[in-house]
Motif scaffolding. Structure first.
Motif, PDB file in Angstrom:
ATOM      1  N   ASP A   1       0.502  -1.627  -0.156  1.00  0.00           N
ATOM      2  CA  ASP A   1       0.320  -0.210  -0.088  1.00  0.00           C
ATOM      3  C   ASP A   1       0.769   1.252   0.146  1.00  0.00           C
ATOM      4  OD1 ASP A   1      -2.746  -1.513  -0.035  1.00  0.00           O
ATOM      5  OD2 ASP A   1      -2.879  -1.679   1.810  1.00  0.00           O
ATOM      6  N   LEU A   2       2.067   1.449   1.070  1.00  0.00           N
ATOM      7  CA  LEU A   2       3.195   2.250   0.503  1.00  0.00           C
ATOM      8  C   LEU A   2       3.615   2.364  -0.287  1.00  0.00           C
ATOM      9  CD1 LEU A   2       4.622   1.945   4.302  1.00  0.00           C
ATOM     10  CD2 LEU A   2       3.242   3.790   3.802  1.00  0.00           C
ATOM     11  N   LEU A   3       4.150   1.904  -1.301  1.00  0.00           N
ATOM     12  CA  LEU A   3       4.625   1.941  -2.842  1.00  0.00           C
ATOM     13  C   LEU A   3       3.547   2.871  -3.308  1.00  0.00           C
ATOM     14  CD1 LEU A   3       7.188   1.373  -4.764  1.00  0.00           C
ATOM     15  CD2 LEU A   3       5.996  -1.039  -4.742  1.00  0.00           C
ATOM     16  N   ASP A   4       2.123   1.936  -4.042  1.00  0.00           N
ATOM     17  CA  ASP A   4       1.574   2.533  -4.496  1.00  0.00           C
ATOM     18  C   ASP A   4       0.478   3.520  -4.343  1.00  0.00           C
ATOM     19  OD1 ASP A   4       1.256  -0.137  -5.483  1.00  0.00           O
ATOM     20  OD2 ASP A   4      -1.113  -0.740  -4.640  1.00  0.00           O
ATOM     21  N   ALA A   5       0.610   3.759  -2.419  1.00  0.00           N
ATOM     22  CA  ALA A   5       1.281   5.867  -2.441  1.00  0.00           C
ATOM     23  C   ALA A   5       1.215   6.322  -2.683  1.00  0.00           C
ATOM     24  CB  ALA A   5       0.182   5.892  -1.206  1.00  0.00           C
ATOM     25  N   TYR A   6       2.739   5.930  -2.987  1.00  0.00           N
ATOM     26  CA  TYR A   6       4.068   6.856  -2.830  1.00  0.00           C
ATOM     27  C   TYR A   6       3.904   7.240  -4.613  1.00  0.00           C
ATOM     28  CZ  TYR A   6       8.986   7.753  -4.627  1.00  0.00           C
ATOM     29  OH  TYR A   6      10.421   8.841  -5.237  1.00  0.00           O
ATOM     30  N   ALA A   7       2.792   6.137  -5.127  1.00  0.00           N
ATOM     31  CA  ALA A   7       3.424   6.209  -6.772  1.00  0.00           C
ATOM     32  C   ALA A   7       2.430   6.466  -7.197  1.00  0.00           C
ATOM     33  CB  ALA A   7       3.893   4.991  -7.846  1.00  0.00           C
ATOM     34  N   GLY A   8       1.538   6.741  -6.722  1.00  0.00           N
ATOM     35  CA  GLY A   8       0.344   7.168  -6.892  1.00  0.00           C
ATOM     36  C   GLY A   8      -0.633   6.833  -7.950  1.00  0.00           C
ATOM     37  N   LEU A   9      -0.182   5.155  -7.399  1.00  0.00           N
ATOM     38  CA  LEU A   9      -1.128   3.759  -8.000  1.00  0.00           C
ATOM     39  C   LEU A   9      -2.443   3.769  -7.500  1.00  0.00           C
ATOM     40  CD1 LEU A   9       1.842   1.643  -8.509  1.00  0.00           C
ATOM     41  CD2 LEU A   9       0.591   3.361 -10.899  1.00  0.00           C
ATOM     42  N   GLY A  10      -3.396   4.373  -6.615  1.00  0.00           N
ATOM     43  CA  GLY A  10      -4.356   3.474  -6.018  1.00  0.00           C
ATOM     44  C   GLY A  10      -5.655   3.654  -6.979  1.00  0.00           C
ATOM     45  N   ASP A  11      -5.967   4.311  -8.231  1.00  0.00           N
ATOM     46  CA  ASP A  11      -6.684   3.769  -8.790  1.00  0.00           C
ATOM     47  C   ASP A  11      -6.658   2.504  -9.668  1.00  0.00           C
ATOM     48  OD1 ASP A  11      -8.370   5.774  -8.141  1.00  0.00           O
ATOM     49  OD2 ASP A  11      -7.260   7.467  -9.631  1.00  0.00           O
ATOM     50  N   GLU A  12      -5.074   2.854 -10.074  1.00  0.00           N
ATOM     51  CA  GLU A  12      -4.659   1.161 -11.111  1.00  0.00           C
ATOM     52  C   GLU A  12      -4.776   0.161  -9.921  1.00  0.00           C
ATOM     53  OE1 GLU A  12      -3.302   4.620 -10.689  1.00  0.00           O
ATOM     54  OE2 GLU A  12      -2.939   4.513 -12.794  1.00  0.00           O
ATOM     55  N   ALA A  13      -4.627  -0.103  -8.935  1.00  0.00           N
ATOM     56  CA  ALA A  13      -4.994  -0.854  -7.942  1.00  0.00           C
ATOM     57  C   ALA A  13      -5.902  -0.952  -7.944  1.00  0.00           C
ATOM     58  CB  ALA A  13      -4.202  -0.805  -6.636  1.00  0.00           C
ATOM     59  N   ALA A  14      -6.954  -0.415  -7.605  1.00  0.00           N
ATOM     60  CA  ALA A  14      -8.022  -0.198  -7.667  1.00  0.00           C
ATOM     61  C   ALA A  14      -8.524  -1.610  -8.668  1.00  0.00           C
ATOM     62  CB  ALA A  14      -8.900   0.556  -7.475  1.00  0.00           C
ATOM     63  N   GLN A  15      -8.078  -0.349 -10.145  1.00  0.00           N
ATOM     64  CA  GLN A  15      -9.577  -1.456 -11.158  1.00  0.00           C
ATOM     65  C   GLN A  15      -8.355  -3.466 -11.226  1.00  0.00           C
ATOM     66  OE1 GLN A  15      -7.736   1.357 -14.679  1.00  0.00           O
ATOM     67  NE2 GLN A  15      -8.937   3.009 -13.526  1.00  0.00           N
ATOM     68  N   VAL A  16      -6.975  -3.563 -11.365  1.00  0.00           N
ATOM     69  CA  VAL A  16      -6.870  -4.847 -11.301  1.00  0.00           C
ATOM     70  C   VAL A  16      -8.001  -5.545 -10.297  1.00  0.00           C
ATOM     71  CG1 VAL A  16      -5.200  -6.012 -10.467  1.00  0.00           C
ATOM     72  CG2 VAL A  16      -4.319  -3.729 -11.933  1.00  0.00           C
ATOM     73  N   ALA A  17      -7.572  -5.129  -8.584  1.00  0.00           N
ATOM     74  CA  ALA A  17      -9.086  -5.602  -8.209  1.00  0.00           C
ATOM     75  C   ALA A  17      -9.537  -6.452  -8.436  1.00  0.00           C
ATOM     76  CB  ALA A  17      -8.491  -5.466  -6.729  1.00  0.00           C
ATOM     77  N   SER A  18     -10.736  -5.180  -9.223  1.00  0.00           N
ATOM     78  CA  SER A  18     -12.200  -5.052  -9.951  1.00  0.00           C
ATOM     79  C   SER A  18     -12.108  -6.482 -11.358  1.00  0.00           C
ATOM     80  CB  SER A  18     -12.807  -4.051 -10.503  1.00  0.00           C
ATOM     81  OG  SER A  18     -13.429  -3.750 -11.016  1.00  0.00           O
ATOM     82  N   ALA A  19     -10.896  -5.848 -11.464  1.00  0.00           N
ATOM     83  CA  ALA A  19     -10.636  -7.333 -12.713  1.00  0.00           C
ATOM     84  C   ALA A  19     -10.521  -8.191 -11.975  1.00  0.00           C
ATOM     85  CB  ALA A  19      -9.550  -6.367 -13.495  1.00  0.00           C
ATOM     86  N   PHE A  20     -10.478  -8.449 -11.759  1.00  0.00           N
ATOM     87  CA  PHE A  20     -10.113 -10.060 -10.624  1.00  0.00           C
ATOM     88  C   PHE A  20     -10.573  -9.920 -10.121  1.00  0.00           C
ATOM     89  CE2 PHE A  20      -8.562 -12.786  -7.030  1.00  0.00           C
ATOM     90  CZ  PHE A  20      -7.443 -13.636  -7.351  1.00  0.00           C
ATOM     91  N   ARG A  21     -12.052  -9.989  -9.937  1.00  0.00           N
ATOM     92  CA  ARG A  21     -13.124 -10.132  -9.394  1.00  0.00           C
ATOM     93  C   ARG A  21     -13.941 -11.219 -10.418  1.00  0.00           C
ATOM     94  NH1 ARG A  21     -12.227  -6.031  -5.029  1.00  0.00           N
ATOM     95  NH2 ARG A  21     -13.282  -4.473  -6.761  1.00  0.00           N
ATOM     96  N   VAL A  22     -13.774  -9.816 -11.768  1.00  0.00           N
ATOM     97  CA  VAL A  22     -14.784  -9.936 -12.392  1.00  0.00           C
ATOM     98  C   VAL A  22     -14.015 -10.920 -12.642  1.00  0.00           C
ATOM     99  CG1 VAL A  22     -15.683 -10.206 -14.393  1.00  0.00           C
ATOM    100  CG2 VAL A  22     -15.838  -8.220 -12.961  1.00  0.00           C
ATOM    101  N   TRP A  23     -13.150 -12.207 -12.768  1.00  0.00           N
ATOM    102  CA  TRP A  23     -12.200 -13.260 -13.263  1.00  0.00           C
ATOM    103  C   TRP A  23     -12.562 -13.658 -12.919  1.00  0.00           C
ATOM    104  CZ3 TRP A  23      -6.915 -14.419 -12.453  1.00  0.00           C
ATOM    105  CH2 TRP A  23      -5.928 -15.780 -13.042  1.00  0.00           C
ATOM    106  N   GLN A  24     -12.291 -14.087 -11.144  1.00  0.00           N
ATOM    107  CA  GLN A  24     -12.833 -15.178 -10.281  1.00  0.00           C
ATOM    108  C   GLN A  24     -14.172 -15.668 -10.379  1.00  0.00           C
ATOM    109  OE1 GLN A  24     -10.405 -16.658  -8.734  1.00  0.00           O
ATOM    110  NE2 GLN A  24      -9.107 -16.013 -10.377  1.00  0.00           N
TER     111      GLN A  24
END
Length: 553
Positions: free
Chosen positions: A145-168
């Motif tokens: 979470d710290l790395l994602d916050a540093y890189a400003g990747l919060g939205d991208e990480a959320a999109q990946v989580a959403s795509a994973f849930r759809v796939w699963q």
């Protein structure tokens, strides 16, 4: 940024009003004076959980009001407009009231707000870094979470989580269909047979009603014919039939009316009755001719009714409920689908997997880029925080199975001394090293933060001397870009501040009170001297304090 804070009857604060300025402000005071109460009050104003124990003893309720300048936060202003919580232009006013029973109410710009809304507003306004933040630094999920916050990747990480849930979800559905293929096929075959059976029955409520009526009529045909014949006999064909006697009566009344006109009205009624009785006779004769016993048709109707009754019994329903039974069967068949639908579902699952892998792969590239930058920045900071020759790294370890967080696990690694191999932070760093690395990470994150106000609560614990001086300079540097408040017990950190507030605790009549004093230049010398030398202030400690302030400036 934070402009004003009012605290009423909160913990040991009776009444406190503070005006804030930009830059770096240090909060100092004796241990136990209540330096962290200010941060607790702000947290409460920003929607954190509260309880009745926070209300000052003997009082009914506590009240916290915080005013923020949001002229530089257009996104927050837009959010306030959408939530119908806007106030004066460029201002956001948060107010929290907490009673002794634990009940609380929140207000944004004078309008009632939920705690969730207050927390969402707070995410734009203020970040608090606690003194125990380094404890969570040992967890890999916190490191990610710290790395994602540093890189400003919060939205991208959320999109990946959403795509994973759809796939699963699609993948689980495919596995269920595959594992239960035989059972599904058997159920589908049974349902298809039942559907055909009910379609062949061709049942409808209207036809069922008509069939029952016709059956009732035919099954009572003999009785109905007898009734019609009896009616015709009584009305017209018997020797003393109603119509014959009525005709005789009409003749006599008609003759009598010649002598007394008063019988005229009665005569008309009798003539009308004669006409209606004659119509009844015609109707009965027509019914008699139309109604014929039809044993074959009666047997057909009996078979039809029995078929419907048997079907209703089979499906444990009444005949009138058979259309609903058929509809449920059709719906279930659609849910089970056919082989073509299973193939289509597998295609969707494969597409969802490709979408996830594409997004997760893009996230991995961005994480790798940010990991190198963050590692370099922390390594540089370590050299200044009494960890010369130390090295920090952010490892991205590929997962055997991808998950909602991506294709890799994030692991912070450190070599605290030169020549030592990099090892997981959780296995190598001491408590003091963890505190310093945590501070370096927090400073790095704060450099890229868009939140205007940053608060540090004794994050400098466990350090001292030259390292403390460097920490003070780090916070001072942050103060050029953000409004920074820091609760500290280190004189080196306090000396670096642009402004200094002293927290005091006093007792009157057995009741403890906490207050805050904005220190003048002279008062800052005395406070820094106290932090350096303890209870007894000397000219030496004052001189040292003045030199420290001058150097920091």
């Amino acid at each position: 940024m934070l402009k004003y804070l009012s605290i009423r009857d909160f913990v040991i604060v009776a009444s406190l009003e503070l005006d804030f300025s930009s830059g770096f402000t240090a909060l100092t005071g004796e241990t136990g004076a209540g330096k962290s109460i200010l941060l607790d009050a702000l947290s409460l104003a920003l929607g954190e959980r509260g309880d009745g124990g926070m209300v000052r003893a003997g009082c009914e309720r506590a009240e916290i009001t915080a005013e923020f300048d949001i002229a530089a936060l257009p996104a927050l202003q837009t959010w306030l407009d959408e939530q119908e919580l806007s106030g004066d232009e460029g201002v956001c006013l948060l107010r929290r009231v907490l009673d002794v029973g634990g009940r609380s109410r929140g207000f944004i710009n004078g309008r009632s707000a939920t705690m969730q809304q207050m927390r969402e507003a707070g995410e734009w306004l203020l970040d608090i870094h606690g003194q125990h933040a380094h404890q969570s630094l040992l967890r890999q999920d916190a490191q990610r979470d710290l790395l994602d916050a540093y890189a400003g990747l919060g939205d991208e990480a959320a999109q990946v989580a959403s795509a994973f849930r759809v796939w699963q979800a699609l993948d689980v559905r495919c596995r269920e269909l595959s594992q239960n293929a035989a059972a599904v096929a058997a159920e589908r075959e049974l349902l298809a047979f039942q559907k055909r059976e009910l379609e062949t029955l061709d049942f409808s409520a209207e036809m069922w009603q008509e069939t029952q009526s016709e059956y009732a009529r035919l099954s009572h045909a003999a009785s109905l014919l007898e009734t019609a014949e009896f009616g015709i006999e009584v009305l017209n064909e018997a020797d003393s039939s109603c119509l014959a006697q009525l005709s005789t009566l009409i003749g006599k009344v008609e003759a009598g009316s010649a002598f007394d006109p008063a019988l005229g009205e009665t005569l008309q009624l009798l003539i009308s009755a004669q006409a209606e009785l004659q119509e009844a006779v015609y109707g009965l004769r027509h019914y008699q001719r139309r109604l014929e016993a039809d044993p074959q048709r009666l047997r057909e109707l009996e078979r039809s009714i029995q078929t419907v009754v048997d079907a209703a019994r089979k499906y444990r329903a009444t005949p009138e409920e058979l259309p609903q039974v058929q509809a449920r069967i059709v719906t279930r068949l659609a849910e089970l689908g056919g082989d073509a639908e299973v193939d289509e579902l597998q295609q969707h699952a494969a597409q969802a997997r490709e979408t996830y892998l594409l997004q997760a792969g893009h996230l991995s590239v961005q994480r790798d880029r940010a990991a190198q930058t963050l590692a370099q920045e922390i390594s540089v900071a370590m050299q200044t925080l009494a960890m010369q020759g130390g090295q920090f790294a952010v490892a991205l370890n590929a997962l055997l199975e991808p998950n909602a967080h991506g294709l890799e696990a994030v692991e912070f690694q450190v070599a605290a001394n030169p020549g030592m191999p990099l090892r997981a932070l959780a296995k190598t760093a001491s408590g003091g090293e963890l505190a310093r690395i945590s501070l370096a990470i927090q400073v790095a994150l704060s450099e890229v933060a868009h939140v205007p106000t940053l608060i540090f609560d004794e994050v400098d614990s466990g350090i001292g001397g030259r390292v403390a001086e460097i920490v003070g300079q780090l916070l001072k540097r942050l103060g050029r870009r953000h409004q920074v408040l820091c609760v500290t017990h280190l004189p080196q950190v306090a000396a670096a501040a642009d402004a200094q507030w002293q927290v005091n605790k006093t007792s009157r009549d057995g009741i403890t009170f906490s207050s805050i004093t904005v220190l003048s230049a002279a008062q800052r010398v005395d406070e820094i001297a106290r932090m350096l030398g303890g209870i007894q202030l000397t000219d030496t400690t004052r001189k040292h304090a003045a030199e420290m302030l001058g150097y920091a400036a």
